[in-house]
Design an enzyme around this catalytic site. Structure first.
Site, PDB file in Angstrom:
ATOM      1  N   THR A 103       0.852  -1.183   0.000  1.00 20.40           N
ATOM      2  CA  THR A 103       0.000   0.000   0.000  1.00 20.40           C
ATOM      3  C   THR A 103       0.891   1.236   0.000  1.00 20.40           C
ATOM      4  O   THR A 103       2.082   1.159   0.313  1.00 20.40           O
ATOM      5  CB  THR A 103      -0.915   0.020   1.233  1.00 20.40           C
ATOM      6  OG1 THR A 103      -0.104   0.087   2.417  1.00 20.40           O
ATOM      7  CG2 THR A 103      -1.779  -1.229   1.297  1.00 20.40           C
TER       8      THR A 103
ATOM      9  N   LYS B 284     -17.694  16.633   9.339  1.00 21.78           N
ATOM     10  CA  LYS B 284     -18.902  16.678  10.172  1.00 21.78           C
ATOM     11  C   LYS B 284     -19.052  18.090  10.726  1.00 21.78           C
ATOM     12  O   LYS B 284     -18.313  18.521  11.600  1.00 21.78           O
ATOM     13  CB  LYS B 284     -18.850  15.661  11.309  1.00 21.78           C
ATOM     14  CG  LYS B 284     -20.228  15.427  11.951  1.00 21.78           C
ATOM     15  CD  LYS B 284     -20.254  14.167  12.780  1.00 21.78           C
ATOM     16  CE  LYS B 284     -21.676  13.803  13.170  1.00 21.78           C
ATOM     17  NZ  LYS B 284     -21.754  12.561  13.964  1.00 21.78           N
TER      18      LYS B 284
END
Length: 545
Positions: free
Chosen positions: A185, A440
């Site tokens: 990764t 958020k």
């Protein structure tokens, strides 16, 4: 009672043998780092794979299970390494050339590479850290002139390695569940993690993505493989092309838009792959200097990050070339979904079709998807309910290499992707964000991906990246970083807010915009939001346009 069917090996050798048997006349064309063009056939490549197998076995002492690294661009010899290394039961470890020196050192030592094949143009990247490698016994130079000088120890030239080797080699019997390749990764959230692919997973992935609903490949196609071979095995295309008999065109380091357009034109490429930033650059170059003749290119497959709806529309409107959305990860070998319209979409308006095509698409056969909400329940397929995307399937990672860390996996065996997504009633999945990138604000979720896609559809904006920044009143607010098409003609904050108000509620719209020259990107071309947040925290982003 078991079926009475032969136990036929699903291995990379089976792919190679098939490609040579049926499509030995098909071509592999490479534009080398020095700009020269090289052409040879699948049959020629097959013979060289056998020479390589002999050299690995008898000259380099590579045995079953050994890790062999490649540090290279996309070209013919790199294709040979894919098949020659795995063909003898060793593991082809493709090393990302764009990682930091520290990450590269860690990956090579963690994987325990015994030999590394390295392109001459990339040698300086390894010279700096070669003394730190613990297991590497020698380096084999690719595309290097005879008088090439390097400080790397124990070097051989690739062509010298193959020169006196026999073209006869009996492939060993390999268990299809044995490892054949490995990628790490990109390490954006910690140390890179190794994903070990099996022969079986590679074979199944390749045979699946050939299909019309997927890569749609045939012996009449010419594919340009822009996705790096060091990035999840070029999305499996070097395997798919041998199965389909598609001509392969490999650009090595020749990745500038103008050069890629020249290659697309000269080779009459019909299909290609690449991340969105590559295709945005190609589109802009074609708009600025339209090709004298219509390209043979029918479609380009995009993954890595979201393909903006505006780019899909503009490329098709201006040049008649379709953008095809896909999704996957290093952990999914990589392709997990692909987006093509179905007959039940035929009567939709063009705009409605675009909205579907901007989704990441449906899962392939052999892959399952589910969305898990914050309360731990499975989300309905309503196209609205968001949650974490989880996946399992025949080519999905079951654990990481050399680690007992199981945080990325559920108790019932699903891989937690970290993507926040929805799935509609027809099974079309859409990424709305990464869990770490969701914003958020005042208790309401805001999708940075949706804002980025909308902003980049503005005619004056070339690239847009949105991240969350702290806010005293709302806890978090979105901040938009913008690269303008023409810096002399920039929209005002008010113009941008008004532009977004057509599709977003007031609380979702950024009020802060930053002009930048280029969005920071990861080694595989994704927006590096970790770096953007670091720059903001360090006070290096000016808030006014």
């Amino acid at each position: 009672m078991k079926g009475l069917i032969m136990d036929y090996p699903l291995t990379t050798n089976t792919i190679l043998e098939y490609g040579n048997s049926v499509f030995h006349k098909k071509k592999i064309i490479t534009y080398l780092p020095n700009g020269t063009r090289h052409e040879y056939s699948f049959g020629d490549m097959y013979k060289r794979c056998k020479q390589l197998a002999n050299a690995l076995t008898h000259k380099l002492g590579i045995t079953k299970g050994d890790m062999v690294g490649t540090f290279a661009w996309n070209h013919g010899p790199h294709i040979e390494l894919y098949y020659g290394i795995s063909g003898i039961g060793a593991i082809c470890h493709t090393i990302n050339i764009r990682l930091s020196a520290q990450q590269t050192e860690y990956i090579i030592n963690n994987s325990e590479d015994k030999v590394i094949f390295v392109d001459a143009t990339l040698v300086p990247l390894l010279e700096k850290i070669a003394p730190l490698f613990e297991t590497v016994e020698c380096f084999v130079l690719l595309n290097a002139p005879k008088d090439f000088v390097t400080t790397l120890p124990n070097t051989l030239h690739y062509e010298d390695l193959l020169a006196d080797q026999s073209e006869d080699f009996d492939w060993p019997v390999i268990d299809e569940k044995d490892a054949c390749g490995m990628c790490y990764t990109s390490g954006t959230t910690g140390l890179p993690k190794g994903v070990l692919y099996s022969h079986r997973s590679t074979f199944l992935h390749a045979t699946t993505i050939v299909a019309p609903n997927a890569g749609n490949a045939s012996s009449r196609d010419t594919f340009l493989l822009i996705v790096p071979q060091f990035h999840v095995m070029a999305w499996g295309y070097p395997y798919m092309c041998l199965l389909s008999g598609s001509k392969m065109v490999l650009p090595s380091s020749n990745l500038k838009p103008e050069t890629l357009i020249k290659i697309l034109t000269e080779e009459k490429v019909t299909k290609a792959n690449g991340v969105p930033s590559i295709w945005l650059g190609i589109y802009e170059a074609m708009k600025k200097n339209p090709p004298k003749e219509k390209l043979a290119l029918e479609e380009y497959l995009v993954g890595g990050s979201a393909l903006p709806m505006s780019l899909i529309e503009n490329f098709e409107k201006d040049f008649g070339i379709k953008g095809i959305h896909a999704w996957g990860m290093t952990e999914t070998s990589p392709l997990g979904t692909l987006c093509r319209l179905q007959p039940n979409h035929d009567n939709l308006s063009y705009k409605e079709k675009l909205k579907i095509r901007a989704k990441q698409g449906v899962a392939f056969p052999g892959v399952e998807l589910r969305i898990i909400t914050d309360d731990g329940n499975r989300a309905p397929h309503d196209g609205k309910t968001m949650g974490e995307l989880q996946i399992k399937g025949a080519w999905t990672v079951s654990s990481y290499f050399k680690t007992n860390n199981h945080e990325s996996f559920t108790k019932d065996g699903w891989f937690k992707t970290g993507d926040v997504s929805t799935i509609d009633e027809d099974g079309y999945m859409q990424i709305t964000d990464r869990t770490k990138d969701l914003i958020k604000s005042g208790g309401e979720w805001i999708s940075s991906v949706a804002l980025e896609s909308a902003l980049v559809s503005h005619p004056k904006i070339k690239e847009a990246a949105v991240v969350a920044i702290p806010d005293k009143k709302w806890v978090e607010r979105p901040l938009a970083l913008l690269v303008f098409t023409t810096p002399q003609d920039k929209p005002s904050n008010e113009e941008l807010i008004s532009f977004l108000a057509k599709d977003f509620a007031k609380y979702q719209i950024p009020t802060d915009y930053v002009e930048i020259d280029e969005v920071p990107k990861t080694s595989v071309g994704k927006f590096d939001k970790k770096e953007i947040r670091r720059l903001y925290a360090a006070g290096k982003l000016t808030m006014a346009l």
